[in-house]
Design an enzyme around this catalytic site. Structure first.
Site, PDB file in Angstrom:
ATOM      1  N   SER A 129       0.831  -1.198   0.000  1.00 32.36           N
ATOM      2  CA  SER A 129       0.000   0.000   0.000  1.00 32.36           C
ATOM      3  C   SER A 129       0.872   1.257   0.000  1.00 32.36           C
ATOM      4  O   SER A 129       1.619   1.491  -0.943  1.00 32.36           O
ATOM      5  CB  SER A 129      -0.967  -0.046   1.181  1.00 32.36           C
ATOM      6  OG  SER A 129      -1.999   0.911   1.035  1.00 32.36           O
ATOM      7  N   GLU A 244      -9.382  -6.364  -4.636  1.00 29.86           N
ATOM      8  CA  GLU A 244      -8.910  -5.026  -4.265  1.00 29.86           C
ATOM      9  C   GLU A 244     -10.078  -4.036  -4.225  1.00 29.86           C
ATOM     10  O   GLU A 244     -10.873  -3.961  -5.158  1.00 29.86           O
ATOM     11  CB  GLU A 244      -7.860  -4.552  -5.279  1.00 29.86           C
ATOM     12  CG  GLU A 244      -7.387  -3.131  -5.107  1.00 29.86           C
ATOM     13  CD  GLU A 244      -6.689  -2.913  -3.791  1.00 29.86           C
ATOM     14  OE1 GLU A 244      -7.229  -2.131  -2.984  1.00 29.86           O
ATOM     15  OE2 GLU A 244      -5.613  -3.513  -3.564  1.00 29.86           O
ATOM     16  N   HIS A 273      -6.918  -6.071  -0.566  1.00 30.67           N
ATOM     17  CA  HIS A 273      -5.835  -5.089  -0.459  1.00 30.67           C
ATOM     18  C   HIS A 273      -4.717  -5.556   0.473  1.00 30.67           C
ATOM     19  O   HIS A 273      -3.542  -5.292   0.214  1.00 30.67           O
ATOM     20  CB  HIS A 273      -6.419  -3.762   0.039  1.00 30.67           C
ATOM     21  CG  HIS A 273      -5.444  -2.639   0.035  1.00 30.67           C
ATOM     22  ND1 HIS A 273      -4.949  -2.092  -1.139  1.00 30.67           N
ATOM     23  CD2 HIS A 273      -4.852  -1.949   1.056  1.00 30.67           C
ATOM     24  CE1 HIS A 273      -4.109  -1.112  -0.837  1.00 30.67           C
ATOM     25  NE2 HIS A 273      -4.027  -1.010   0.485  1.00 30.67           N
TER      26      HIS A 273
END
Length: 296
Positions: A129, A244, A273
């Site tokens: 991320s 995601e 994610h």
């Protein structure tokens, strides 16, 4: 009086966060040592594991998650590497900022300082991320310092966020907003460990302006240009989860595959994610396979 109350609240919420962070580190399955290194932007907190004479692997966490998020991966990766889980300065973690990092150039300079303080000329990198976006940025600004790079579920980087990201981010003002955000990014397929979730909630509730990364024009989040992506020369493994929530992973996958020379990109089934948390067994082995191919 109001100022005193605000300062007290900041100290109290900070202590709660530190306690929650230490509790989440009880999940760390192997021996480690925690220490600080000095950078021009403040003191950076690092958790080191693995043999000191092994090749170096620097880990950069996702926003709000801190280095504690690597607990399902650290044993496998530290079997082959000296791992350094770095708390990104300015985020909610144990790093202590002394100057603001506002631009992508600032973030790259901070990472150079971390390398230098650790005595590393080069290292492998892995990040998720926010950490993944930092890595792409560093590949463009200091490619000579990176052996190989693993980028997992980067925050933007290849494609813009879905508008829902900003909706949920605006609601990150307390426990309820934090829990809603976590539920959104994990969906119905994964439950975050209660200790890690408690730490994230404590971070959201920590009232500290120095530890509050905000979007800036020359900072993050950022979608890298075609020219920037085409210029990457470091070997990269890019991983997305098929579920995601933050952006259209197929479009990001396709853009990266077309533009980044030699990239190994894939979409992993049954994950969202938080790919390294949701599918640790697969991610651990895939990352080792990729990185060990680059050990000199």
């Amino acid at each position: 009086m109001i100022q005193d109350s605000m300062q007290f609240a900041a100290v109290e919420s900070g202590l709660r966060f530190y306690q929650a962070y230490d509790q989440s580190l009880s999940l760390w399955p192997i021996e480690s040592e925690a220490f600080y290194v000095s950078t021009r932007f403040g003191k950076t907190h690092i958790i080191a594991s693995g043999p000191k004479d092994a090749p170096s692997l620097i880990l950069l966490h996702g926003g709000l998650f801190s280095s504690a998020m690597w607990y399902p991966n650290i044993a496998a990766w530290s079997s082959q590497f000296r791992t350094y889980a770095v708390d990104i300065i300015g985020d909610k973690n144990k790093s202590i900022p002394s100057a603001a990092m506002e631009t992508r150039a600032d973030f790259a300079e901070w990472m150079k300082d971390v390398f230098d303080s650790l005595g590393l000329e080069t290292a492998h990198l892995a990040g998720l991320s926010l950490g993944g976006s930092h890595i792409v940025n560093f590949l463009l600004r200091a490619p000579e310092r990176v052996e190989r790079a693993v980028v997992i579920s980067p925050a933007e980087a290849f494609i813009s966020f879905h508008p829902d990201v900003y909706k949920y981010a605006a609601e990150l003002t307390g426990a309820r907003g934090a829990e809603s955000y976590i539920k959104w990014i994990t969906g119905d397929s994964y439950d975050l460990h209660p200790l890690l979730q408690r730490q994230i909630v404590a971070g959201v509730e920590w009232q500290d302006e120095q530890r509050s990364l905000k979007p800036t024009e020359n900072g993050f989040p950022y979608v890298f240009t075609d020219q920037e992506l085409k210029s990457i020369q470091v070997p990269v493994l890019l991983m997305f989860g098929e579920h995601e929530a933050m952006y259209h992973q197929q479009m990001a996958f396709e853009r990266a595959s077309v533009l980044v020379p030699g990239i190994q990109a894939e979409i992993v089934k049954n994950a969202g994610h938080l790919l390294s948390l949701e599918q640790p067994e697969y991610v651990n082995q895939r990352v080792l396979s990729f990185l060990c191919g680059g050990i000199k």
